[in-house]
Design an enzyme around this catalytic site. Sequence first.
Site, PDB file in Angstrom:
ATOM      1  N   ALA A  73       0.805  -1.217   0.000  1.00 16.57           N
ATOM      2  CA  ALA A  73       0.000   0.000   0.000  1.00 16.57           C
ATOM      3  C   ALA A  73       0.839   1.268   0.000  1.00 16.57           C
ATOM      4  CB  ALA A  73      -0.945   0.000   1.203  1.00 16.57           C
ATOM      5  N   THR A 131       0.260   5.717  -1.557  1.00 17.66           N
ATOM      6  CA  THR A 131      -0.089   6.832  -0.659  1.00 17.66           C
ATOM      7  C   THR A 131       0.091   8.180  -1.359  1.00 17.66           C
ATOM      8  OG1 THR A 131       2.146   6.742   0.274  1.00 17.66           O
ATOM      9  CG2 THR A 131       0.409   5.568   1.458  1.00 17.66           C
ATOM     10  N   PHE A 181      -2.469   1.014   5.367  1.00 24.27           N
ATOM     11  CA  PHE A 181      -3.274   0.382   6.407  1.00 24.27           C
ATOM     12  C   PHE A 181      -2.688   0.527   7.801  1.00 24.27           C
ATOM     13  CE2 PHE A 181      -4.397  -1.774   2.475  1.00 24.27           C
ATOM     14  CZ  PHE A 181      -5.778  -1.712   2.525  1.00 24.27           C
ATOM     15  N   HIS A 186      -4.370 -10.064  -3.872  1.00 27.40           N
ATOM     16  CA  HIS A 186      -5.566  -9.780  -3.084  1.00 27.40           C
ATOM     17  C   HIS A 186      -6.722  -9.277  -3.928  1.00 27.40           C
ATOM     18  CE1 HIS A 186      -2.710  -9.233   0.612  1.00 27.40           C
ATOM     19  NE2 HIS A 186      -2.818 -10.480   0.221  1.00 27.40           N
ATOM     20  N   CYS A 226     -21.368 -13.196 -18.129  1.00 25.25           N
ATOM     21  CA  CYS A 226     -20.277 -13.279 -19.100  1.00 25.25           C
ATOM     22  C   CYS A 226     -20.844 -13.260 -20.520  1.00 25.25           C
ATOM     23  CB  CYS A 226     -19.479 -14.561 -18.860  1.00 25.25           C
ATOM     24  SG  CYS A 226     -18.100 -14.805 -19.998  1.00 25.25           S
ATOM     25  N   CYS A 277     -21.490 -17.438 -23.165  1.00 28.55           N
ATOM     26  CA  CYS A 277     -21.246 -18.251 -21.966  1.00 28.55           C
ATOM     27  C   CYS A 277     -22.330 -18.051 -20.910  1.00 28.55           C
ATOM     28  CB  CYS A 277     -19.876 -17.885 -21.384  1.00 28.55           C
ATOM     29  SG  CYS A 277     -19.514 -18.587 -19.767  1.00 28.55           S
ATOM     30  N   GLY A 289       7.118  -0.450  -0.027  1.00 27.50           N
ATOM     31  CA  GLY A 289       5.924   0.025   0.650  1.00 27.50           C
ATOM     32  C   GLY A 289       5.051  -1.041   1.267  1.00 27.50           C
TER      33      GLY A 289
END
Length: 392
Positions: A86, A90, A97, A166, A199, A210, A247
């Site tokens: 993160a 900034t 966090f 993530h 989709c 699909c 970071g």
Amino acid sequence: GGLRPGNVSAAVLLCFCSRFSAFLRLLALPPPDMSVNYAAGLSEYEHKGKCGLPENFDPPEELERKALELADLVRNASYVVVHTGAGISTSSGIPDFRGPRGVWTMEEQGLEPKFDTTFEEARPSKTHMALVALQKIGLVKYVVSQNVDGLHVRSGFPRDKLSELHGNMFVEECTKCGKQYVRDSVVGTMGLKATGRLCDVKKARGLRACRGKLRDTILDWEDSLPERDLSLADEACRKSDLAITLGSSLQIKPSSNLPLNTKKRGGKLVIVNLQATKLDRHSDLRIFGYIDEVVAKLMKHLGIEIPKWEGPQVVETAEAIKPEVEILLPVKAYFTSKPKTKVKRQSRDIEEEGASGSDSLLPAPLKANGSFKQEDCNTFESKRVKLEPVMV
């Protein structure tokens, strides 16, 4: 005196009506603005790591010396993997966090975190754009990111050289065929939940689309990391002879352990972060400084100019200059000699010639006698796709 049956029924009815009215009011409330604070959409979780640790700063002379040492390490490495947290965003207005003003730190203090922008409005930092340049000339082979802000992808960093462990606020994925859509705004849900869209990938032989359900890619606390991204990140780290973390407090597993895969195989580890990390004792070079400042010094020592951001774009695949292509290529020539490429970006066709660079030469492994030839341009071609608007 006392409650009569009629009074009890009236009290129960009154209580029910009151609760039902409150429920209806809750339904009428708008959802949390996840384009501002995605952390607000995560489930409750106690173990968020150490927050609010003091920040340390190297003196100017020492910072300069360390940046020069970092440049030497990058020049001499054959496979550099960069791990980002993160802290690289900034300067783009997105808080971290666990920093002094981080989201979790403020939460522990009973305060509201401050946001200077939205995810859609945030612009890639100098560090994001420097990584784009370093990848294009082959100095950075892979990036492993814990960030969900989408700034790596929106900066033009190729997705096949990137693991977003993530998730990404701008990406939704088909649960049926696996197709991913990169949108021009956040997809609206979190925790691998259905976004309400389907989709539209066409099947072979003209069959219908699909129609699989799309879901977001953002992990909640207990969700498993995406298998493909984690596998590619692990493979890159095992190949790497230099891991650079930028970071990150390195507190979230298994992401925080990946740099050690490089170290265990004889590679070197560089950590750039203002706060102490648990891997500091394993580092070969530890730098305490603002990420953008350190990266700007690195680029200066390498003689590479940081390209300007020209707006959101998606690069699916890109090949760096191959080491066996022995050419004498100024960095500026690399950014300006590519053929014009039509790029669809937010439903607009534009022509891009590439960002300008410096007149410095590439590192030693890419230097040789010769000149840049037009037919070599296909080495730099990249597959680009448009940012898909979210269809409501």
